[in-house]
Design an enzyme around this catalytic site. Structure first.
Site, PDB file in Angstrom:
ATOM      1  N   TYR A   1     -15.866  78.366 159.958  1.00  0.00           N
ATOM      2  CA  TYR A   1     -15.061  78.916 161.046  1.00  0.00           C
ATOM      3  C   TYR A   1     -15.104  80.441 160.997  1.00  0.00           C
ATOM      4  O   TYR A   1     -14.632  81.057 160.045  1.00  0.00           O
ATOM      5  CB  TYR A   1     -13.623  78.445 160.977  1.00  0.00           C
ATOM      6  CG  TYR A   1     -13.441  76.941 161.024  1.00  0.00           C
ATOM      7  CD1 TYR A   1     -14.416  76.093 161.544  1.00  0.00           C
ATOM      8  CD2 TYR A   1     -12.283  76.367 160.544  1.00  0.00           C
ATOM      9  CE1 TYR A   1     -14.233  74.723 161.575  1.00  0.00           C
ATOM     10  CE2 TYR A   1     -12.092  74.992 160.583  1.00  0.00           C
ATOM     11  CZ  TYR A   1     -13.070  74.169 161.100  1.00  0.00           C
ATOM     12  OH  TYR A   1     -12.878  72.819 161.135  1.00  0.00           O
TER      13      TYR A   1
ATOM     14  N   HIS B   1     -17.680  69.149 154.613  1.00  0.00           N
ATOM     15  CA  HIS B   1     -17.475  69.190 156.063  1.00  0.00           C
ATOM     16  C   HIS B   1     -18.459  68.279 156.808  1.00  0.00           C
ATOM     17  O   HIS B   1     -18.104  67.638 157.790  1.00  0.00           O
ATOM     18  CB  HIS B   1     -17.642  70.631 156.530  1.00  0.00           C
ATOM     19  CG  HIS B   1     -16.958  70.960 157.805  1.00  0.00           C
ATOM     20  ND1 HIS B   1     -16.705  72.250 158.172  1.00  0.00           N
ATOM     21  CD2 HIS B   1     -16.480  70.205 158.819  1.00  0.00           C
ATOM     22  CE1 HIS B   1     -16.105  72.268 159.343  1.00  0.00           C
ATOM     23  NE2 HIS B   1     -15.959  71.037 159.755  1.00  0.00           N
TER      24      HIS B   1
END
Length: 176
Positions: free
Chosen positions: A54, A121
């Site tokens: 992110y 992830h």
């Protein structure tokens, strides 16, 4: 705020996904993101979700700024292994050396000694999940993370991962 147990991890029933507080769908105001994180805690929301992907790590840096001086009042979850190939297509990296390097970088960006919940992830199809989770359990044994999780994985992969080291959380993307 109600509480939930993720394995042995105690978190607020509502978590705060922080992805869009750094460039993701546009360019947000960092001060608003910090204010949101702090206000969430005032309302009883202590579970923050981030990833090294992110904002190319800037999201973890923003969280560090927001929780500074109050780290013990938050449960921080972060993820690794979600990458982009040179052509922009999604890829992943679950190699043990990558797991360890990502953890070190996340700890530095978060300005903390420990990540409360550390996820893979994206599962790397070229690396056995047992190798990835084995490396994750090493950083856990070293005290760098407290609990492990996995994202966007099928049932068989989750079972194999959990057999390697108990997982506290499974995260599946669900967006309204």
């Amino acid at each position: 705020m109600e509480r939930r147990r993720l394995g042995a991890l105690d978190v607020s029933a509502i978590g705060l996904g922080c992805a869009t507080m750094t460039p993701f769908y546009g360019t947000p105001d960092p001060e608003s993101g910090i204010a949101t994180i702090r206000r969430a805690r005032e309302l009883g929301v202590d579970f923050l979700d981030s990833s090294d992907a992110y904002g190319q790590g800037r999201n973890e840096e923003l969280i560090a700024r927001a929780v500074k001086g109050h780290r013990d009042e938050y449960v921080i979850a972060s993820k690794f292994g979600n990458l982009r190939a040179p052509d922009g297509s999604p890829t992943s990296d679950g190699r043990p050396e990558h797991v360890k390097a990502c953890c070190e970088r996340s700890l530095k960006r978060l300005e903390t000694d420990v990540i409360d919940l550390y996820y893979i992830h994206r599962v790397d199809p070229t690396v056995p999940i047992e190798d990835t989770v084995g490396a994750m359990s090493e950083v856990l044994r070293q005290g760098k993370v407290r609990h492990l999780g996995i994202c966007k994985a099928g049932a068989a992969t989750i079972r194999r991962a959990h057999a390697t080291h108990p997982l506290s959380a499974v995260q599946i993307e669900y967006s309204l």
